[in-house]
Design an enzyme around this catalytic site. Structure first.
Site, PDB file in Angstrom:
ATOM      1  N   GLU A 112       3.016 -24.364  -5.924  1.00 58.75           N
ATOM      2  CA  GLU A 112       2.586 -25.523  -6.655  1.00 58.75           C
ATOM      3  C   GLU A 112       1.239 -25.790  -6.647  1.00 58.75           C
ATOM      4  O   GLU A 112       0.411 -26.012  -7.587  1.00 58.75           O
ATOM      5  CB  GLU A 112       3.449 -26.835  -6.285  1.00 58.75           C
ATOM      6  N   GLU A 132      13.090 -24.585  -2.368  1.00 64.59           N
ATOM      7  CA  GLU A 132      13.404 -25.989  -2.030  1.00 64.59           C
ATOM      8  C   GLU A 132      14.758 -26.100  -2.077  1.00 64.59           C
ATOM      9  O   GLU A 132      15.171 -26.940  -0.875  1.00 64.59           O
ATOM     10  CB  GLU A 132      12.550 -27.103  -2.855  1.00 64.59           C
TER      11      GLU A 132
HETATM   12  N1  CAA Z   1       6.979 -26.248   7.382  1.00 63.29           N
HETATM   13  C1  CAA Z   1       6.651 -26.305   8.620  1.00 63.29           C
HETATM   14  N2  CAA Z   1       6.899 -25.260   9.232  1.00 63.29           N
HETATM   15  C2  CAA Z   1       7.319 -24.154   9.010  1.00 63.29           C
HETATM   16  C3  CAA Z   1       7.323 -23.867   7.551  1.00 63.29           C
HETATM   17  C4  CAA Z   1       7.148 -25.078   6.646  1.00 63.29           C
HETATM   18  N3  CAA Z   1       7.109 -24.829   5.418  1.00 63.29           N
HETATM   19  N4  CAA Z   1       7.436 -22.532   7.325  1.00 63.29           N
HETATM   20  C5  CAA Z   1       7.423 -22.039   8.419  1.00 63.29           C
HETATM   21  N5  CAA Z   1       7.552 -22.930   9.477  1.00 63.29           N
HETATM   22  C6  CAA Z   1       7.319 -22.827  10.800  1.00 63.29           C
HETATM   23  C7  CAA Z   1       8.905 -22.271  11.231  1.00 63.29           C
HETATM   24  O1  CAA Z   1       9.382 -23.224  11.626  1.00 63.29           O
HETATM   25  C8  CAA Z   1       8.564 -21.353  12.381  1.00 63.29           C
HETATM   26  O2  CAA Z   1       7.928 -22.204  13.573  1.00 63.29           O
HETATM   27  P1  CAA Z   1       8.446 -21.808  15.345  1.00 63.29           P
HETATM   28  O3  CAA Z   1       7.565 -20.680  15.446  1.00 63.29           O
HETATM   29  O4  CAA Z   1       7.886 -22.899  15.845  1.00 63.29           O
HETATM   30  O5  CAA Z   1       9.654 -21.575  15.133  1.00 63.29           O
HETATM   31  C9  CAA Z   1       7.221 -20.571  12.321  1.00 63.29           C
HETATM   32  O6  CAA Z   1       6.732 -21.540  11.040  1.00 63.29           O
HETATM   33  C10 CAA Z   1       7.213 -19.201  11.577  1.00 63.29           C
HETATM   34  O7  CAA Z   1       8.221 -19.274  10.569  1.00 63.29           O
HETATM   35  P2  CAA Z   1       9.369 -18.211  10.533  1.00 63.29           P
HETATM   36  O8  CAA Z   1       9.777 -17.755  12.008  1.00 63.29           O
HETATM   37  O9  CAA Z   1      10.232 -18.401   9.692  1.00 63.29           O
HETATM   38  O10 CAA Z   1       8.484 -16.919  10.198  1.00 63.29           O
HETATM   39  P3  CAA Z   1       8.856 -15.728   9.166  1.00 63.29           P
HETATM   40  O11 CAA Z   1       7.561 -14.851   9.093  1.00 63.29           O
HETATM   41  O12 CAA Z   1      10.018 -15.017   9.488  1.00 63.29           O
HETATM   42  O13 CAA Z   1       8.827 -16.345   7.712  1.00 63.29           O
HETATM   43  C11 CAA Z   1       8.266 -17.754   5.923  1.00 63.29           C
HETATM   44  C12 CAA Z   1       7.810 -17.048   7.219  1.00 63.29           C
HETATM   45  C13 CAA Z   1       9.052 -16.740   4.897  1.00 63.29           C
HETATM   46  C14 CAA Z   1       7.116 -18.365   5.318  1.00 63.29           C
HETATM   47  C15 CAA Z   1       9.634 -18.702   6.353  1.00 63.29           C
HETATM   48  O14 CAA Z   1       9.115 -19.452   7.429  1.00 63.29           O
HETATM   49  C16 CAA Z   1       9.789 -19.828   5.357  1.00 63.29           C
HETATM   50  O15 CAA Z   1      10.781 -19.258   4.377  1.00 63.29           O
HETATM   51  N6  CAA Z   1       9.421 -20.964   5.497  1.00 63.29           N
HETATM   52  C17 CAA Z   1      10.015 -21.959   4.530  1.00 63.29           C
HETATM   53  C18 CAA Z   1       9.382 -22.072   3.351  1.00 63.29           C
HETATM   54  C19 CAA Z   1       9.646 -23.072   2.506  1.00 63.29           C
HETATM   55  O16 CAA Z   1      10.989 -23.501   2.449  1.00 63.29           O
HETATM   56  N7  CAA Z   1       8.896 -23.534   1.607  1.00 63.29           N
HETATM   57  C20 CAA Z   1       9.072 -24.706   0.886  1.00 63.29           C
HETATM   58  C21 CAA Z   1       8.932 -26.213   1.681  1.00 63.29           C
HETATM   59  S1  CAA Z   1       9.459 -27.471   0.925  1.00 63.29           S
HETATM   60  C22 CAA Z   1       8.160 -27.854  -0.183  1.00 63.29           C
HETATM   61  O17 CAA Z   1       7.230 -27.177  -0.218  1.00 63.29           O
HETATM   62  C23 CAA Z   1       8.435 -29.079  -1.077  1.00 63.29           C
HETATM   63  C24 CAA Z   1       7.304 -29.323  -1.973  1.00 63.29           C
HETATM   64  O18 CAA Z   1       7.675 -29.104  -3.276  1.00 63.29           O
HETATM   65  C25 CAA Z   1       6.256 -30.087  -1.589  1.00 63.29           C
END
Ligand code: CAA
Length: 705
Positions: A112, A132
């Protein structure tokens, strides 16, 4: 506080680097910092254009998911979204060209922000997405309005309702990004920014109209999406809300559409679905943390594997390895057994190809990674062996003694046992530190759980290696202690106990199954047994009897034994808990089963009665929570969320409900305790409350902190 956004100038281009490890999530100060630095660049006479890029391995992975838990009311959510929307508009209003340079992932709020920039350039291996819905919410920072303006209705709907990210190439072809960079993203982004500064063009996504001009087509795509989601998105609301929001891009102006998005986002973020899915997001990741196994524990690199036993489990495990690109030897006792295993594997892949989910070329490549064998040749080269032979302690002892002699010292010796004590055969290997349980769930190539069973002597390296390997195999690895049946099957035993007792007390097979599928399970307990095989359950019970154990405390229903004696093994024999027409898997209620249940009830002196669906859910869920509490207090699971992960990924418990322990928390532990006490009074002492449940309920606490 560390600087979240770094400001550098390169060739008259301001490079703003977001630096909020590990994934540049938009925690407090990030978006504010981006806005401030864009304002600074706009006022900097040495700057003609701006590049926004992420430090480390990724662009922005989204909003900080932890923040959602702080949004308790719609009002709080609306106020936050309004502030974010206004900030993104101010960012978009930059008078100097603003280019997002995307590597790694631009997800959720990350995409976004990128869409609020004027242009986007992407590294060839990067991905963009609106995941999301996986958290029970919809894009809340203008994504449902800007994305359709860039790529049209169909892809916007697909991305926002499915949650799957798309590749750089697909994003470029669809118009979500403008350029795919070469190997040096920053270099290309600066060059792109310079070119844009020269042209003086500033393109605001919110002003684009081309892809949303056909209002009727957009609305029709939304109508079609709702119809298709009605079939696929059972029990969840967020994907439907995402469609409602996207429809606003076609029927409303940008301001009104954004206001609608904020309302719909607020509906979602305050609902149980989102609370549960956010809980599961962190549960998945917490599971990888074992208190006494530090993150920097050395791991063995797994380059080659071997599986012993080419039956259903062994074959599925070999497929899981091959799917992850790891060459695997598949051993069984004779040529016929291995050939049968390979034929089943081929049939499974053929069916994936037939469904269009895999190309024939990919299938051939994957199959080529599986080498059938009847000997231990090559076992001295492998980094891990997974034993999936019969559940026979003497056989396992023999195998592990062989493995101890034949494999290299660093080789992990894993067992897929679901019932035996791994410490016993660990001794036989002579290398108990290397021995660990890798309990897969059927079908092993599909189910996401890998229960990693820690024996008395299992080394920290073997645990760390197993966790890393689980991730590579696309599984959620959960480390559990070596108790009888481990965590998943120990919980399942209580789930099944209650289902069977409810049947004897007067509920019917279809009623219980329907109550559980309405609750969110993909299939009810009886439907599940008809798939797994009633004969399989019978054999396990005979084995348990032989070692003097029962699956769960309390009365053991004999109804399944009666079915077994009649040759009703489930779908494979055309009858089990249900009847099946030839060649069909449609479950047909069989009154004969009710008669058998009634007879068993009479034999055990049970007064049958009408049972409500609410009681079915309450009994089953209370049994799970009480046993989960025992597992926790006995130390066989590290934390309640590990039990949630085990149950969701092992048995398809609905993630949007959050796992049995999270469900108990949301019902309230005092209520759960009250149920246990009531059932104890009604049915007997086998319904003893777990001390931990009593303690937490009395202290007003929850299983999940
Ligand atoms: N917020 C907070 N913490 C997050 C995060 C997020 N969006 N994404 C990842 N993290 C944290 C994880 O909890 C993890 O923390 P720990 O090491 O303490 O456990 C760390 O970052 C690493 O994450 P992964 O173990 O998942 O690492 P990866 O390399 O396997 O994957 C990733 C990376 C693909 C980015 C994966 O973390 C992921 O899919 N994250 C979520 C993405 C997501 O859903 N984003 C949308 C958020 S909602 C939003 O944005 C709403 C809006 O419209 C405003």
């Amino acid at each position: 506080m560390p600087e979240l956004i770094h400001y550098d100038v390169r060739d008259r281009v301001a490079v703003l680097t977001i630096d909020n490890p590990p994934v540049n999530a938009m925690g407090p100060g990030v978006l504010e910092g981006i806005e401030e630095n864009i304002a600074r660049a706009n006022g900097d006479a040495d700057v003609d254009a701006i590049v926004l890029i992420g430090a480390g391995t990724t662009f922005i992975a989204g909003a900080d998911i932890k923040i959602f838990g702080t949004l308790k009311t719609r009002e709080q959510s609306l106020a936050r979204s309004e502030a974010t929307h206004a900030r993104l508009k101010r960012i978009e209003d930059s008078s100097k060209p603003l280019i997002a340079a995307i590597h790694g992932n631009a997800l959720g709020g990350g995409l976004e922000v990128a869409m609020a920039c004027h242009y986007r350039i992407i590294a060839p291996d990067a991905r963009v997405g609106q995941p999301e819905v996986m958290l029970g919410i919809i894009p809340g920072a203008g994504g449902t309005q800007r994305l359709p303006r860039l790529c049209g209705a169909e892809l916007a709907i697909e991305m926002c309702t499915g949650g799957k990210p798309v590749s750089a190439r697909k994003a470029a072809d669809a118009g979500i990004v403008d350029n795919v960079a070469g190997p040096d993203l920053l270099h290309d982004a600066v060059a792109f920014a310079t070119a844009m500064a020269m042209s003086g063009e500033v393109r605001k996504t919110r002003d684009l109209s081309n892809k949303i001009a056909d209002r009727d087509a957009g609305v029709a795509a939304c109508t079609a999406a709702r119809a298709s989601l009605a079939k696929t998105a059972r029990g969840v609301k967020a994907p439907f809300k995402a469609v409602d929001a996207i429809e606003g891009a076609f029927t409303l102006d940008f301001e009104q559409g954004s206001a609608r998005e904020r309302e719909l986002f607020a509906d979602c973020v305050t609902a149980h679905e989102s609370r549960a899915l956010v809980h599961m997001f962190f549960a998945d990741r917490e599971a990888a943390k074992v208190p006494d196994v530090p993150r920097d524990t050395p791991v063995t690199k797994i380059e080659r594997a071997a599986v012993i036993g080419a039956g259903t489990m062994g074959g599925g495990i070999a497929m899981a390895y091959a799917n992850a690109g790891i060459p695997v030897l598949l051993k069984d006792v004779d040529g016929a057994a291995v050939a049968r295993g390979i034929a089943t594997i081929r049939k499974n892949y053929e069916s994936t190809v037939a469904k269009g989910k895999m190309t024939r070329e990919a299938m051939d490549k994957t199959m080529a990674l599986i080498t059938p064998t009847t000997t231990y040749d090559g076992f001295d080269q492998v980094d891990i062996v997974v034993e999936a032979a019969f559940e026979d302690m003497n056989l396992k002892k023999e195998i592990f003694a062989d493995l101890g002699r034949l494999t290299k010292v660093s080789c992990i010796l894993a067992s897929n046992t679901s019932t035996l004590d791994i410490d016993e055969f660990a001794k036989a290997s002579g290398r108990p530190g290397q021995v660990i349980g890798h309990h897969f769930f059927s079908p092993a190539n599909v189910m996401k759980l890998l229960e990693i069973v820690r024996g008395r002597d299992t080394s920290k390296e073997a645990i760390a290696t197993s966790l890393a390997l689980a991730k590579r195999l696309g599984k959620v690895g959960v480390v559990v202690g070596n108790c009888f049946a481990f965590v998943a099957n120990r919980m399942l035993a209580y789930y099944m106990r209650e289902a069977l007792l409810l049947l004897e007390e007067g509920a019917t097979v279809p009623q219980i199954d329907k109550a559980m599928t309405d609750f969110g399970m993909p299939v009810g307990p009886f439907g599940m047994q008809d798939i797994a095989g009633i004969d399989v359950g019978w054999r396990i019970r005979q084995f348990l009897k032989s070692i003097g154990k029962t699956r769960a405390e309390g009365p053991q229903s004999e109804v399944p034994d009666r079915l077994y004696e009649m040759g009703r093994y489930g779908q494979k024999t055309g009858a089990g808990w249900y009847k099946y027409e030839q060649g069909s898997r449609e479950r047909i209620h069989d009154p004969l089963v009710d008669e058998i249940a009634a007879k068993e009830a009479a034999r055990r002196g049970i007064q049958r009665r009408a049972i409500k669906d609410d009681e079915i859910i309450a009994r089953i869920m209370t049994a799970l929570a009480n046993e989960g509490a025992r597992i926790l207090e006995e130390g066989y699971a590290t934390r309640a969320s590990d039990i949630d992960a085990v149950y969701c990924y092992g048995f398809g418990y609905p993630r949007h409900v959050g796992g049995p322990m999270f469900y108990a928390d949301s019902v309230g532990l005092p209520t759960v305790l009250e149920h246990v006490q009531q059932y104890r009074a009604q049915f007997g002492d086998y319904w003893k409350p777990a001390p931990l449940l009593e303690q937490l309920a009395n202290e007003g606490k929850t299983f999940n902190p």
